[in-house]
Write an enzyme that holds these catalytic residues in place. Structure first.
Site, PDB file in Angstrom:
ATOM      1  N   HIS A   1      44.231   4.949  79.959  1.00 33.12           N
ATOM      2  CA  HIS A   1      45.177   3.838  79.896  1.00 33.12           C
ATOM      3  C   HIS A   1      45.322   3.177  81.265  1.00 33.12           C
ATOM      4  O   HIS A   1      45.334   1.946  81.380  1.00 33.12           O
ATOM      5  CB  HIS A   1      46.549   4.334  79.435  1.00 33.12           C
ATOM      6  CG  HIS A   1      46.557   4.952  78.068  1.00 33.12           C
ATOM      7  ND1 HIS A   1      45.947   6.156  77.789  1.00 33.12           N
ATOM      8  CD2 HIS A   1      47.132   4.541  76.905  1.00 33.12           C
ATOM      9  CE1 HIS A   1      46.128   6.468  76.522  1.00 33.12           C
ATOM     10  NE2 HIS A   1      46.835   5.499  75.957  1.00 33.12           N
TER      11      HIS A   1
ATOM     12  N   SER B   1      42.306   2.589  74.052  1.00 33.74           N
ATOM     13  CA  SER B   1      43.403   2.149  74.909  1.00 33.74           C
ATOM     14  C   SER B   1      42.917   1.505  76.202  1.00 33.74           C
ATOM     15  O   SER B   1      43.572   0.612  76.733  1.00 33.74           O
ATOM     16  CB  SER B   1      44.325   3.333  75.231  1.00 33.74           C
ATOM     17  OG  SER B   1      44.888   3.865  74.058  1.00 33.74           O
TER      18      SER B   1
END
Length: 307
Positions: free
Chosen positions: A246, A181
């Site tokens: 993230h 991610s």
């Protein structure tokens, strides 16, 4: 025309191999084959200036092909299949007692093994995690690589992956990390920011709808990561993987990634803003390395045992 254009660009204009101003808009060309229409579509999806789109359309030869993102995706699928068969689990693999014992995931107890700050990107917690990352990676990463090349896209991707694991080691010190991610969010956020900054020049169809769908996919994947982080861990006291990676990828995309993607055919070493953001990024990496060396003992952080 900017005097910072590459020599190949200036030579093509001066030699008149294909007159950009006299040939009309790229969208007006007719009789194009399927591959030419695909290249034209990608030009409109990623480049805000008509002269850049025309130059890209005229010069693109698919040599080399967009191999980097495809190779990374194939490797991630292969690793997931291997561990899926080994663990006999395809959803929430993190609940398997052997998931974090492998040589790839980042774990705070094993942070001295430096390769884990990058190799964790090839591990995913389940097929839903892999599927969302793979979809965004292919839909955004492959067109960007076709336009900007493997070197630029690889730089943004790797910087996002590294920033993700380092951000976790600084802000969520007891949590492991898995998933690509960080790199995926760096590419997607850089592309979305580039579209927003050049909104009037971007001629891609349904750009508002496409942005909304990208944000929905990112939100769903991020929400899944937050839920998993606070879900009861499979092997206490070791927590589930962190979601902070993230955010590290997004920060890389909105800074370094935007500069890398903003100026097509302009060398990175000629961009002062690139060096500013790259220096800030390097300083962050340096501080995070010292943090990992000294902060855990100074703060007396109780790290969970490796499962």
């Amino acid at each position: 025309m900017s005097n910072k254009r590459s020599n190949s660009f200036r030579r093509a204009i001066l030699q008149g191999s294909r007159q950009l101003k006299g040939a009309g808009a790229l969208g007006e060309e007719v009789g194009l084959g399927l591959s030419q229409r695909l290249v034209r579509h990608i030009a409109y999806e990623t480049l805000p200036r008509e002269i850049d789109r025309k130059w890209y359309f005229d010069s693109y030869t698919c040599c080399p092909p967009p191999w980097l993102i495809l190779a990374i995706t194939i490797a991630e699928v292969a690793v997931f299949m291997y561990f899926g068969l080994q663990l006999d689990r395809w959803v929430l693999q993190v609940s398997s007692p052997h998931f974090l014992r492998g040589p790839l995931p980042y774990h705070p107890q094993l942070r001295i093994q430096a390769w884990r700050y990058l190799s964790y990107a090839f591990m995913h917690t389940g097929i839903e995690h892999l599927g969302l990352n793979m979809a965004m990676q292919l839909l955004v990463g492959v067109p960007l690589e076709m336009v900007h090349g493997a070197l630029r896209i690889g730089l943004v991707y790797v910087c996002g992956v590294l920033a993700g694991s380092l951000a976790v080691s600084v802000t969520d010190m007891t949590a492991p990390v898995v998933g690509s991610s960080g790199g995926v969010y760096a590419l997607v956020s850089a592309h979305l920011a580039n579209v927003v900054m050049n909104w009037s020049g971007m001629k891609c169809q349904f750009k508002l709808f496409r942005m909304a769908m990208a944000l929905v996919c990112m939100s769903v994947e991020f929400g899944r990561a937050v839920w998993l982080r606070f879900y009861p861990p499979a092997f206490p006291p070791c927590p589930n993987p962190s979601f902070v990676a993230h955010l590290g990828g997004v920060m890389v995309g909105l800074t370094l990634g935007v500069v890398v993607l903003q100026n097509y055919e302009q060398r990175l070493q000629e961009q002062s803003l690139f060096w500013i953001f790259f220096s800030v990024y390097f300083l962050f990496v340096l501080c995070a390395v010292f943090w990992n060396v000294f902060a855990y003992s100074l703060l007396d952080v109780r790290l969970p045992p490796t499962p």
